[in-house]
Design a protein around this motif. Sequence first.
Motif: not given
Length: 132
Positions: A46-49, A76-79, A117-119, A123-125
């Motif tokens: 929980x609360x990884x963000x 989760x990727x956007x957050x 794809x969402x990542x 912009x996660x790279x």
Amino acid sequence: MPAEGLTWVPRQDILTYEEIARIVRIMAPMGVRKVRISGGEPTLRADLITLVEHIANIPGIEDIAMTTNGHTLAKLAPDLANAGLNRVNVSIDAIDPIIFRRLTRGGNVDRVLEGIEMARQVGIKPIKLNIF
């Protein structure tokens, strides 16, 4: 996923987010610049963000990575990206849905591909793949 399932570690036996952040705060002045969040499966906590935000706000930390099975990455990727996650490794054991489901004991390769794809979109790279 083991055939016999998982034995969950009691919460009191794992590091709290505060303890993890404290370790990183202590290590950053010693030259630690990169942090990798792994598991088990880190997205199950929980609360990884919040953890990613805490680490991202520590002076000296330049890179936060995560290793995941990717099943909840699309959600989760956007957050995670907004919180400061820079890059991700995704474990993908097969591309064939039937083989993937068998190897992962019920996993869904389409969900993992959507997460990748969402990542990419947020912009996660780099995104790296751990192949079985």
